[in-house]
Design a protein around this motif. Structure first.
Motif, PDB file in Angstrom:
ATOM      1  N   LYS A  13      -4.760   5.180 -16.117  1.00 34.75           N
ATOM      2  CA  LYS A  13      -4.866   4.306 -14.961  1.00 34.75           C
ATOM      3  C   LYS A  13      -6.295   3.797 -14.901  1.00 34.75           C
ATOM      4  N   PHE A  14      -6.446   2.485 -14.787  1.00 36.30           N
ATOM      5  CA  PHE A  14      -7.769   1.886 -14.844  1.00 36.30           C
ATOM      6  C   PHE A  14      -8.152   1.245 -13.521  1.00 36.30           C
ATOM      7  N   ARG A  15      -9.461   1.119 -13.322  1.00 38.10           N
ATOM      8  CA  ARG A  15     -10.004   0.381 -12.185  1.00 38.10           C
ATOM      9  C   ARG A  15     -10.327  -1.013 -12.701  1.00 38.10           C
ATOM     10  N   ILE A  16      -9.663  -2.019 -12.132  1.00 35.81           N
ATOM     11  CA  ILE A  16      -9.759  -3.379 -12.653  1.00 35.81           C
ATOM     12  C   ILE A  16     -10.180  -4.342 -11.545  1.00 35.81           C
ATOM     13  N   LEU A  17     -11.188  -5.151 -11.848  1.00 37.80           N
ATOM     14  CA  LEU A  17     -11.674  -6.185 -10.939  1.00 37.80           C
ATOM     15  C   LEU A  17     -11.229  -7.534 -11.506  1.00 37.80           C
ATOM     16  N   VAL A  18     -10.562  -8.334 -10.691  1.00 38.86           N
ATOM     17  CA  VAL A  18     -10.044  -9.634 -11.140  1.00 38.86           C
ATOM     18  C   VAL A  18     -10.710 -10.733 -10.321  1.00 38.86           C
ATOM     19  N   VAL A  19     -11.255 -11.755 -11.035  1.00 42.76           N
ATOM     20  CA  VAL A  19     -11.958 -12.850 -10.380  1.00 42.76           C
ATOM     21  C   VAL A  19     -11.356 -14.173 -10.840  1.00 42.76           C
ATOM     22  N   ASP A  20     -10.839 -14.942  -9.892  1.00 42.76           N
ATOM     23  CA  ASP A  20     -10.257 -16.251 -10.203  1.00 42.76           C
ATOM     24  C   ASP A  20     -10.254 -17.058  -8.917  1.00 42.76           C
ATOM     25  N   ASP A  21     -10.474 -18.367  -9.038  1.00 39.88           N
ATOM     26  CA  ASP A  21     -10.491 -19.197  -7.829  1.00 39.88           C
ATOM     27  C   ASP A  21      -9.098 -19.657  -7.417  1.00 39.88           C
ATOM     28  N   GLU A  22      -8.081 -19.278  -8.188  1.00 43.19           N
ATOM     29  CA  GLU A  22      -6.705 -19.643  -7.855  1.00 43.19           C
ATOM     30  C   GLU A  22      -5.989 -18.451  -7.221  1.00 43.19           C
ATOM     31  N   PRO A  23      -5.671 -18.537  -5.916  1.00 41.80           N
ATOM     32  CA  PRO A  23      -5.040 -17.412  -5.206  1.00 41.80           C
ATOM     33  C   PRO A  23      -3.733 -16.945  -5.846  1.00 41.80           C
ATOM     34  N   ASP A  24      -2.938 -17.874  -6.378  1.00 37.45           N
ATOM     35  CA  ASP A  24      -1.668 -17.487  -7.005  1.00 37.45           C
ATOM     36  C   ASP A  24      -1.894 -16.559  -8.188  1.00 37.45           C
ATOM     37  N   ILE A  25      -2.922 -16.837  -8.967  1.00 41.65           N
ATOM     38  CA  ILE A  25      -3.220 -15.993 -10.129  1.00 41.65           C
ATOM     39  C   ILE A  25      -3.679 -14.615  -9.662  1.00 41.65           C
ATOM     40  N   LEU A  26      -4.533 -14.578  -8.653  1.00 39.55           N
ATOM     41  CA  LEU A  26      -4.997 -13.287  -8.120  1.00 39.55           C
ATOM     42  C   LEU A  26      -3.825 -12.448  -7.625  1.00 39.55           C
ATOM     43  N   LEU A  27      -2.924 -13.071  -6.872  1.00 37.80           N
ATOM     44  CA  LEU A  27      -1.759 -12.344  -6.346  1.00 37.80           C
ATOM     45  C   LEU A  27      -0.864 -11.828  -7.468  1.00 37.80           C
ATOM     46  N   THR A  28      -0.617 -12.673  -8.455  1.00 28.59           N
ATOM     47  CA  THR A  28       0.265 -12.287  -9.560  1.00 28.59           C
ATOM     48  C   THR A  28      -0.334 -11.155 -10.385  1.00 28.59           C
ATOM     49  N   VAL A  40      -6.668  -2.119  -8.371  1.00 31.56           N
ATOM     50  CA  VAL A  40      -7.076  -3.505  -8.568  1.00 31.56           C
ATOM     51  C   VAL A  40      -7.817  -4.019  -7.336  1.00 31.56           C
ATOM     52  N   LYS A  41      -8.925  -4.705  -7.573  1.00 37.01           N
ATOM     53  CA  LYS A  41      -9.685  -5.380  -6.515  1.00 37.01           C
ATOM     54  C   LYS A  41      -9.828  -6.826  -6.950  1.00 37.01           C
ATOM     55  N   THR A  42      -9.552  -7.771  -6.062  1.00 35.67           N
ATOM     56  CA  THR A  42      -9.612  -9.177  -6.437  1.00 35.67           C
ATOM     57  C   THR A  42     -10.668  -9.920  -5.625  1.00 35.67           C
ATOM     58  N   PHE A  43     -11.258 -10.939  -6.261  1.00 38.56           N
ATOM     59  CA  PHE A  43     -12.220 -11.827  -5.619  1.00 38.56           C
ATOM     60  C   PHE A  43     -11.929 -13.250  -6.062  1.00 38.56           C
ATOM     61  N   GLU A  48     -19.530 -13.167  -5.123  1.00 41.04           N
ATOM     62  CA  GLU A  48     -19.104 -12.055  -4.261  1.00 41.04           C
ATOM     63  C   GLU A  48     -18.667 -10.855  -5.102  1.00 41.04           C
ATOM     64  N   ALA A  49     -17.989 -11.126  -6.210  1.00 45.46           N
ATOM     65  CA  ALA A  49     -17.566 -10.041  -7.103  1.00 45.46           C
ATOM     66  C   ALA A  49     -18.781  -9.317  -7.680  1.00 45.46           C
ATOM     67  N   LEU A  50     -19.789 -10.085  -8.078  1.00 42.12           N
ATOM     68  CA  LEU A  50     -21.001  -9.485  -8.631  1.00 42.12           C
ATOM     69  C   LEU A  50     -21.728  -8.660  -7.575  1.00 42.12           C
ATOM     70  N   SER A  51     -21.807  -9.181  -6.367  1.00 40.02           N
ATOM     71  CA  SER A  51     -22.440  -8.452  -5.276  1.00 40.02           C
ATOM     72  C   SER A  51     -21.722  -7.117  -5.042  1.00 40.02           C
ATOM     73  N   HIS A  52     -20.400  -7.149  -5.065  1.00 42.81           N
ATOM     74  CA  HIS A  52     -19.596  -5.939  -4.903  1.00 42.81           C
ATOM     75  C   HIS A  52     -19.885  -4.943  -6.033  1.00 42.81           C
ATOM     76  N   LEU A  53     -19.905  -5.453  -7.264  1.00 42.67           N
ATOM     77  CA  LEU A  53     -20.124  -4.584  -8.424  1.00 42.67           C
ATOM     78  C   LEU A  53     -21.492  -3.908  -8.407  1.00 42.67           C
ATOM     79  N   THR A  54     -22.496  -4.630  -7.938  1.00 45.45           N
ATOM     80  CA  THR A  54     -23.862  -4.107  -8.003  1.00 45.45           C
ATOM     81  C   THR A  54     -24.265  -3.353  -6.745  1.00 45.45           C
TER      82      THR A  54
END
Length: 158
Positions: A13-28, A40-43, A48-54
Motif C-alpha cells: 500500500k503506497f502513499r500517493i500524491l496526485v496533481v492535475d488541474d482537471e477535477p475529473d482526472i483527480l476524482l478518477t 491518496v491526496k489530490t491537489f 499547493e502540492a509542493l507546499s504540502h510536501l515540504t
C-alpha cells in the motif's frame, strides 16, 4: 496468477500524491487508487502540492514531515505558475535535502507522446527527476499496472 504475487500486491500500500488541474482526472485517479487500498491526496495546484510536501504535520509526538512514495503530476497546468516538470524537480530536491526515502515521480501529459517527447522530458527521465512518463488519456488498468510494476521492480532486489 500465483498466490505469492497476489499477496505481494495486496501487501503493498503506497502513499500517493496526485496533481492535475482537471477535477475529473483527480476524482478518477483517486477512486482507482483508493480502491486498491492506497492512501491518496489530490491537489489541483502544483504550488499547493509542493507546499504540502515540504511542510510538516503536528501530532502529539512533534512535527512529522509528510512523506509520499509516489507523486503523479500533469505537466501542463495553465495559470498555476508551475509545470509538472518544475514540481518534479522540486520534489527530488526536497528528498535529497532531507535525505528521505526516494519519492518516485510520474509525469503525465496529453500534449506529447513517448515517440515525440521534448528534450527537457528526455533529460528529466535520464537524470531520474522523472521516473515514468505517462501519456494521457490512460486506461485505469494501465495506470495501475505502471504503478505496481514500478514498485515491484524497485522492491524485488533481493
Amino acid at each position: 496468477m500465483s498466490s505469492s504475487s497476489a499477496s505481494a500486491r495486496s501487501d503493498s500500500k503506497f502513499r500517493i500524491l496526485v496533481v492535475d488541474d482537471e477535477p475529473d482526472i483527480l476524482l478518477t485517479v483517486n477512486a482507482i487508487l483508493e480502491g486498491r487500498g492506497h492512501y491518496v491526496k489530490t491537489f489541483d495546484n502544483p504550488a499547493e502540492a509542493l507546499s504540502h510536501l515540504t511542510s510538516s504535520t503536528s501530532n502529539n509526538n512533534g512535527a512529522t514531515p509528510y512523506y509520499y512514495d509516489l507523486v503523479i503530476t500533469d505537466h501542463r497546468m495553465p495559470g498555476s505558475g508551475m509545470s509538472g516538470l518544475d514540481l518534479a524537480k522540486r520534489v527530488k530536491e526536497h528528498n535529497t535535502a532531507k535525505r528521505k526515502r526516494k519519492t518516485k515521480v510520474f509525469l503525465m501529459s496529453g500534449s506529447f507522446n513517448v515517440s515525440s517527447l521534448p528534450e527537457e522530458f528526455i533529460q528529466a527521465l535520464k537524470s531520474e527527476i522523472v521516473d515514468e512518463f505517462i501519456q494521457k488519456p490512460i486506461s485505469n488498468d494501465k495506470l495501475i499496472a505502471i504503478i505496481e510494476k514500478s514498485f515491484l521492480s524497485h522492491n524485488n532486489n533481493h
